[in-house]
Scaffold this motif. Structure first.
Motif, PDB file in Angstrom:
ATOM      1  N   GLU A  37       9.934 106.643  86.752  1.00 11.56           N
ATOM      2  CA  GLU A  37      10.332 105.240  86.599  1.00 11.56           C
ATOM      3  C   GLU A  37       9.217 104.264  86.994  1.00 11.56           C
ATOM      4  N   ASP A  85      24.358 109.927  81.105  1.00 11.73           N
ATOM      5  CA  ASP A  85      23.418 109.292  82.024  1.00 11.73           C
ATOM      6  C   ASP A  85      23.119 110.118  83.272  1.00 11.73           C
ATOM      7  N   LYS A 138      18.241 109.390  76.256  1.00 13.20           N
ATOM      8  CA  LYS A 138      17.892 109.458  77.684  1.00 13.20           C
ATOM      9  C   LYS A 138      16.794 110.490  77.912  1.00 13.20           C
ATOM     10  N   ILE A 152      21.352 113.650  83.587  1.00 11.70           N
ATOM     11  CA  ILE A 152      20.047 113.821  82.929  1.00 11.70           C
ATOM     12  C   ILE A 152      18.989 113.025  83.686  1.00 11.70           C
ATOM     13  N   ARG A 194      11.085 103.919  81.888  1.00 11.28           N
ATOM     14  CA  ARG A 194      12.398 104.343  82.384  1.00 11.28           C
ATOM     15  C   ARG A 194      13.191 103.181  82.996  1.00 11.28           C
ATOM     16  N   LEU A 198      16.462 101.751  81.560  1.00 11.68           N
ATOM     17  CA  LEU A 198      17.794 102.355  81.744  1.00 11.68           C
ATOM     18  C   LEU A 198      18.602 101.617  82.799  1.00 11.68           C
ATOM     19  N   ASN A 199      17.936 100.720  83.520  1.00  7.98           N
ATOM     20  CA  ASN A 199      18.655  99.942  84.535  1.00  7.98           C
ATOM     21  C   ASN A 199      19.357  98.720  83.956  1.00  7.98           C
ATOM     22  N   LYS A 207      17.355 112.178  88.784  1.00  4.97           N
ATOM     23  CA  LYS A 207      17.536 111.251  89.914  1.00  4.97           C
ATOM     24  C   LYS A 207      18.675 111.797  90.764  1.00  4.97           C
TER      25      LYS A 207
HETATM   26  N1  GLY Z   1      20.521 105.936  85.481  1.00  3.51           N
HETATM   27  C1  GLY Z   1      19.239 105.431  85.231  1.00  3.51           C
HETATM   28  C2  GLY Z   1      18.182 106.463  85.219  1.00  3.51           C
HETATM   29  O1  GLY Z   1      18.467 107.639  85.222  1.00  3.51           O
HETATM   30  O2  GLY Z   1      17.022 106.138  85.218  1.00  3.51           O
END
Ligand code: GLY
Length: 356
Positions: A229, A129, A219, A132, A233, A236-237, A135
């Motif tokens: 996001e 996570d 991912k 990659i 995206r 992923l939360n 963020k």
């Molecule tokens: N950990 C969530 C993201 O990278 O969007």
């Protein structure tokens, strides 16, 4: 440019990284490695022993865990980079878990308006996570990831052998990010993972390592579709709307829990609401609860605790117009984004999460 993902095949990932850093575009680069106390001891000798371009690299050690993710530590690193003659052609190599890569990426994004960096994750959370997707962030007090940038790494070098250096608690923490990924993407793999770890006192490393490439690919695919996001995206939360708030609350109480363990509790809350609000099967919720019970001690929340957790949830970056927004699951592989929750639902899920 799309970041390069380096996974092991017949050749080890570090050998591939070595080859990459010998290319023309790194010829005059100065390298700076960010480590914490653990990766300094267990991983740095392996990295510099395998990647000759990094033999002369300077390294900076930062505190272990969330303590590293502060504006103060970032400012110290910017100062150290300046003092060491870093320039816009320099490259930061983040050798560590999610805290090191969040901080190191943040420092790279800010230094001279952005320099290159490479993530070499050494924890399971890092591999599947945090390393990659570009963020980067530091915390403001106990409020997580409040200041940051999207800044993609040049490469993410996944070397699963670093997982051999982890304590059980850190491996277990990463396990829930892995479970999250499979919940979002693949019902067969989720069942396989749950079956393989059920009844185990500690997580079998071979099982965990087997699922790493699948989680990395997923991912990459999501981030490739929506780096900033704006849409997909957000999935992923899953587990994180509750997870981050629980993590911040427990930090306030002086009882910090590893990020992944908080995400595990967050998943329990969000899967509970998925059953109640959008009809997800209870079987999935039950599987998650069994595994959570094995690996995480869920604190008992009082009504007053839930109010504090809710106030953290109101600070979540994903909220709009004062609403708490969350990802729920209709079924495995079918997430629903931006589901608005009212405070009673949140309270109910939190109280339910601390009961088994
Ligand atoms: N950990 C969530 C993201 O990278 O969007």
């Amino acid at each position: 440019m799309k970041p390069k993902t380096i996974l092991p095949s017949r050749i080890s990932s570090l050998a591939k990284l070595n080859r990459m850093l010998r290319q023309e575009n790194y010829a005059d680069a100065k390298f700076f490695i960010i480590v914490d106390e653990n990766t300094f001891t267990h991983c740095l000798p392996v990295l510099v022993g395998s990647v000759s371009a990094l033999e002369q690299a300077e390294f900076f050690e930062v505190p272990v865990g969330e303590e590293a993710k502060s504006l103060e530590v970032a400012a110290q690193l910017w100062g150290a980079l300046l003092e060491s003659g870093a320039d816009r052609n320099s490259v930061i190599v983040n050798l560590g878990g999610g805290c090191v890569s969040d901080l190191g990426g943040f420092v790279a994004a800010g230094f001279k308006r952005g320099i290159r960096y490479i993530n070499v994750p050494t924890t399971l959370i890092g591999m599947v996570d945090a390393a990659i997707g570009g963020k980067t962030a530091v915390n403001l007090g106990n409020a997580k990831n409040q200041v940051g940038f999207f800044h993609q790494p040049e490469a993410v070098c996944i070397c699963p052998d670093f997982l051999d250096t982890l304590h059980d608690v850190d491996l277990e923490s990463g396990f829930f990010e892995m479970a999250k990924t499979l919940l979002l993407s693949d019902d067969k793999a989720f069942d396989e993972l749950i079956t393989a770890v059920e009844g185990c006192k500690s997580l079998p490393l071979d099982v965990v390592k087997r699922f790493v490439p699948q989680c990395v690919d997923f991912k990459n695919c999501v981030v490739g579709a929506d780096l900033m996001e704006k849409s997909v995206r957000k999935i992923l939360n899953l587990g994180h709307t509750f997870g981050h708030a629980i993590e911040s609350f427990l930090m306030d109480c002086g009882q910090p829990l590893p990020h992944g363990a908080a995400v595990g509790i967050g998943l329990k809350c969000e899967l509970y609401l998925s059953v109640k609000k959008i009809g997800m099967s209870e079987k999935v919720y039950d599987s998650l609860c069994r595994i959570l019970q094995t690996f995480v001690t869920v604190p008992k929340f009082s009504l007053r605790d839930t109010e504090k957790i809710i106030s953290y949830m109101h600070q979540d970056k994903k909220n709009r117009e004062g609403l708490i927004l969350c990802v729920l699951l209709q079924e495995i592989g079918v997430p629903v984004i931006d589901v608005a929750l009212d405070e009673n639902e949140v309270r109910d899920a939190l109280l339910k999460a601390s009961k088994f």
